[in-house]
Scaffold this active site. Sequence first.
Site, mmCIF file in Angstrom:
data_model
loop_
_atom_site.group_PDB
_atom_site.id
_atom_site.type_symbol
_atom_site.label_atom_id
_atom_site.label_comp_id
_atom_site.label_asym_id
_atom_site.label_seq_id
_atom_site.Cartn_x
_atom_site.Cartn_y
_atom_site.Cartn_z
ATOM 1 N N VAL A 124 0.867 -1.192 0.000
ATOM 2 C CA VAL A 124 0.000 0.000 0.000
ATOM 3 C C VAL A 124 0.906 1.245 0.000
ATOM 4 C CG1 VAL A 124 -1.969 1.118 1.202
ATOM 5 C CG2 VAL A 124 -1.784 -1.342 1.215
ATOM 6 N N ALA A 125 2.201 1.031 -0.325
ATOM 7 C CA ALA A 125 3.137 2.164 -0.313
ATOM 8 C C ALA A 125 3.290 2.741 -1.723
ATOM 9 C CB ALA A 125 4.467 1.723 0.254
ATOM 10 N N ARG A 126 4.142 2.133 -2.519
ATOM 11 C CA ARG A 126 4.358 2.609 -3.882
ATOM 12 C C ARG A 126 4.670 1.457 -4.808
ATOM 13 N NH1 ARG A 126 1.964 6.217 -2.929
ATOM 14 N NH2 ARG A 126 2.331 8.452 -3.172
ATOM 15 N N GLU B 247 0.400 4.021 -13.144
ATOM 16 C CA GLU B 247 -1.025 4.122 -12.775
ATOM 17 C C GLU B 247 -1.755 5.057 -13.735
ATOM 18 O OE1 GLU B 247 -1.219 5.166 -8.631
ATOM 19 O OE2 GLU B 247 -0.252 3.330 -8.010
ATOM 20 N N ALA C 12 -5.583 6.312 0.497
ATOM 21 C CA ALA C 12 -5.894 7.584 1.159
ATOM 22 C C ALA C 12 -7.336 8.017 0.924
ATOM 23 C CB ALA C 12 -4.950 8.661 0.645
ATOM 24 N N HIS D 5 -5.317 2.287 -6.048
ATOM 25 C CA HIS D 5 -4.676 3.336 -5.242
ATOM 26 C C HIS D 5 -5.718 4.043 -4.350
ATOM 27 C CE1 HIS D 5 -0.985 6.213 -5.117
ATOM 28 N NE2 HIS D 5 -1.610 6.209 -3.951
HETATM 29 N N1 LIG Z 1 -1.612 3.978 -0.962
HETATM 30 C C1 LIG Z 1 -1.830 5.186 -0.535
HETATM 31 O O1 LIG Z 1 -2.849 5.798 -0.886
HETATM 32 C C2 LIG Z 1 -0.882 5.830 0.400
HETATM 33 C C3 LIG Z 1 0.445 5.533 0.320
HETATM 34 N N2 LIG Z 1 1.332 6.138 1.164
HETATM 35 C C4 LIG Z 1 2.737 5.777 1.013
HETATM 36 O O2 LIG Z 1 3.168 5.086 2.163
HETATM 37 C C5 LIG Z 1 4.572 5.232 2.301
HETATM 38 C C6 LIG Z 1 4.916 5.486 3.757
HETATM 39 O O3 LIG Z 1 4.366 6.714 4.182
HETATM 40 P P1 LIG Z 1 4.722 7.282 5.649
HETATM 41 O O4 LIG Z 1 4.686 6.199 6.631
HETATM 42 O O5 LIG Z 1 3.862 8.460 5.865
HETATM 43 O O6 LIG Z 1 6.227 7.733 5.414
HETATM 44 P P2 LIG Z 1 7.327 7.921 6.542
HETATM 45 O O7 LIG Z 1 8.356 8.789 5.934
HETATM 46 O O8 LIG Z 1 6.721 8.334 7.831
HETATM 47 O O9 LIG Z 1 7.939 6.460 6.731
HETATM 48 C C7 LIG Z 1 8.748 5.833 5.789
HETATM 49 C C8 LIG Z 1 9.709 4.929 6.542
HETATM 50 O O10 LIG Z 1 10.460 4.176 5.588
HETATM 51 C C9 LIG Z 1 11.751 4.002 6.127
HETATM 52 N N3 LIG Z 1 12.696 3.636 5.092
HETATM 53 C C10 LIG Z 1 13.254 4.440 4.149
HETATM 54 N N4 LIG Z 1 14.098 3.716 3.384
HETATM 55 C C11 LIG Z 1 14.064 2.449 3.869
HETATM 56 C C12 LIG Z 1 14.722 1.256 3.502
HETATM 57 N N5 LIG Z 1 15.576 1.225 2.472
HETATM 58 N N6 LIG Z 1 14.455 0.139 4.199
HETATM 59 C C13 LIG Z 1 13.583 0.147 5.221
HETATM 60 N N7 LIG Z 1 12.941 1.256 5.641
HETATM 61 C C14 LIG Z 1 13.179 2.384 4.955
HETATM 62 C C15 LIG Z 1 12.045 5.337 6.764
HETATM 63 O O11 LIG Z 1 13.070 5.247 7.734
HETATM 64 C C16 LIG Z 1 10.716 5.690 7.400
HETATM 65 O O12 LIG Z 1 10.666 5.279 8.743
HETATM 66 C C17 LIG Z 1 4.956 6.347 1.332
HETATM 67 O O13 LIG Z 1 5.495 5.769 0.162
HETATM 68 C C18 LIG Z 1 3.652 6.987 0.985
HETATM 69 O O14 LIG Z 1 3.686 7.601 -0.254
HETATM 70 C C19 LIG Z 1 0.939 7.012 2.128
HETATM 71 C C20 LIG Z 1 -0.373 7.370 2.245
HETATM 72 C C21 LIG Z 1 -1.393 6.809 1.356
HETATM 73 O O1 LIG Z 2 -0.416 10.204 0.118
HETATM 74 C C1 LIG Z 2 0.054 9.331 -0.610
HETATM 75 O O2 LIG Z 2 1.267 9.060 -0.669
HETATM 76 C C2 LIG Z 2 -0.829 8.591 -1.483
HETATM 77 O O3 LIG Z 2 -0.383 7.672 -2.135
HETATM 78 C C3 LIG Z 2 -2.233 9.020 -1.657
HETATM 79 O O4 LIG Z 2 -2.418 9.252 -3.020
HETATM 80 P P1 LIG Z 2 -3.724 10.001 -3.556
HETATM 81 O O5 LIG Z 2 -3.726 11.362 -2.956
HETATM 82 O O6 LIG Z 2 -4.902 9.206 -3.104
HETATM 83 O O7 LIG Z 2 -3.598 10.033 -5.038
#
Ligand SMILES: NC(=O)C1=CN([C@@H]2O[C@H](COP(=O)(O)OP(=O)(O)OC[C@H]3O[C@@H](n4cnc5c(N)ncnc54)[C@H](O)[C@@H]3O)[C@@H](O)[C@H]2O)C=CC1
Ligand SMILES: O=C(O)C(=O)COP(=O)(O)O
Length: 597
Positions: free
Chosen positions: A237-239, A268, A293, A290
Amino acid sequence: MPLLRDTARPKVLVPEKLSPDGLALLRTSLEVDERRGLSADDLLQIIPDYEALLVRSETKVTATVLQAARRLKVVARAGVGVDNVDVEAATKLGIVVVNSPSGNIGAAAEHTIALMMAMARKIPEGCATLKDGKWERSKFVGVEVKGKTLSIIGLGKVGLTVARLAKGLGMAVNAMDPYASPAVAASASVTLVSSLPELLASADFLTIHTPLIASTRGMIAEAELAQMKPGARILNVARGGTIDEAALLASLESGHLAGAAVDVFTTEPPAADSTAAKLIAHPRAVVTPHLGASTVEAQENVSVDVCEQVLEILKGSLPRSAVNAPLILPEEYQKLQPFVRLVEKLGSLYTHYYASAPGGSMTRNTFDLIYQGEVASISNTKPLFAALIKGLLAPISSSEGININIVNAELVAKERGVFVSEQHSRDPSDQSSSYSSLVTLVARPPSRASSRARGEKAEAAPPQPQRVISGTCSGGEPLITRLGRFEASFAPEGTLLICENYDSPGKIGVVGSILGREGVNINFMTVAAVSPKLASGEADEPNPSKDGGTAEAAAVKDGPVSTEALMILGIDRVVGQQIATDLVKEGGVLSARAVSL
Ligand SMILES: NC(=O)C1=CN([C@@H]2O[C@H](COP(=O)(O)OP(=O)(O)OC[C@H]3O[C@@H](n4cnc5c(N)ncnc54)[C@H](O)[C@@H]3O)[C@@H](O)[C@H]2O)C=CC1
Ligand SMILES: O=C(O)C(=O)COP(=O)(O)O
């Protein structure tokens, strides 16, 4: 040529669906243009007209788009990931990029748990067959998550929230994150493991919560999947791009992995015949487009969060979550604001007076910026540094739009080879004036090496004069208190004519009549004498006109230094070099330089 605009209000482009809560905040002072369904070409065509761009994950904010965006001050990402924004290009162009780092983490974490449960209990398949008119119970026997191990890569905001929720479901949770705090992990009862193989081997469910960066791109590929237990399940659910889609598909097809739950894809939306499309079609893949969020609450949060920041930036203040600008607390920024203006004026006065004036040169690239008195207690001086770089370089930058600010100042300084050493002097005895705060800019003489590099012979090198400008803030307004050897007191605003002359009777009248003849009005005039402290000490910048001035000038040029003075005139328009030449030839001044500040 600026485009014609039907409104004086700054314009904000919103090419994606954003919650109206934030947009309503913008509408009070900005023109908000919601334009969904723009192609990349459409965006490129219209972007020059906008001050702000608000996006989610769909809009690709490329370097080309940013370069075309002549007015753009801010790109706001209503969400976390900024991998769809070329942050490096924005930084170079001085465009602030902001995001909403915590507005949707709860939604993303809940979606991860929802996908995990859906995958474990085969909910999508059961739902689809029932809607299809079938009643197939024995086909959809799932597994429980209680007592299973959830392994998390990336224990940041989303990862930690997922960990806490999983703990509530009775799971054992371990995580791998080289930058995670052991104390924070312990507080959530998460076991930190240091190696990826160890984490992979322990996982019943593996979930990724890192950003997509160089170290995470393709971090789970064929070799890593092979290290997972047979029958394990994986979530993303990250990227898209953190897991190799082809390897994941192969692992599902071979039956090694029992399931995959995927919300994000490399491209996407995925192309019809792509690997991602095959992954989506796989019967043991649970997929969403996706949606991590996509909750009402998260969308309200991120929309309000970034819209407030856009308003701040367009007002000239600093945002709270800039991705590419240093964090400065609002109260600290308020204290700095008058000095930001002062330091910018010191820089531009330097360039106009010493460097870009006829006979001057930009040969000095190393500066001391000395803070004395109360201003010396400010520790975060990044805005002052940025103001200096802007002041020094904007007058000699070709493009009117050069946007030097806190975002790109360091980069611009590096590119132009400008070095600044900031010094804080809190010792009151060290303060050579009665001002409560004093900022001094000193341009260091070029080093022997750089003089040699410019082809100057060592023996012919002229004595290196001082180039010093000091200033303070008086009633919140910048005031110059020293220019070279002269103790001054003038506001660095508008067009100034700065004349160096020998302090003899009638000089002011002669200068006034020459300006009057040319139709130039004098708004104010002030005289600056040589500072007694400096009269016998340091030499000042050599005056380009001293040797070629009037007979009077020649007669007195060997006279005592203390008779020299600066005459500073505030005039009502920009004047050409001819007037300065006339003032030297006819008015008997040693030099005259017009500066526009
Ligand atoms: N699917 C969706 O709609 C959404 C996706 N996301 C994605 O979720 C991901 C995480 O978001 P947050 O937790 O807010 O970010 P964050 O920055 O709080 O956490 C990311 C973590 O990854 C760790 N990290 C970085 N490189 C690493 C590596 N090589 N190995 C292991 N850990 C590593 C960092 O130390 C950090 O603790 C982002 O990619 C964000 O875009 C976030 C919100 C919604
Ligand atoms: O906040 C993020 O990193 C997300 O992936 C959410 O993406 P969106 O705003 O729903 O297109």
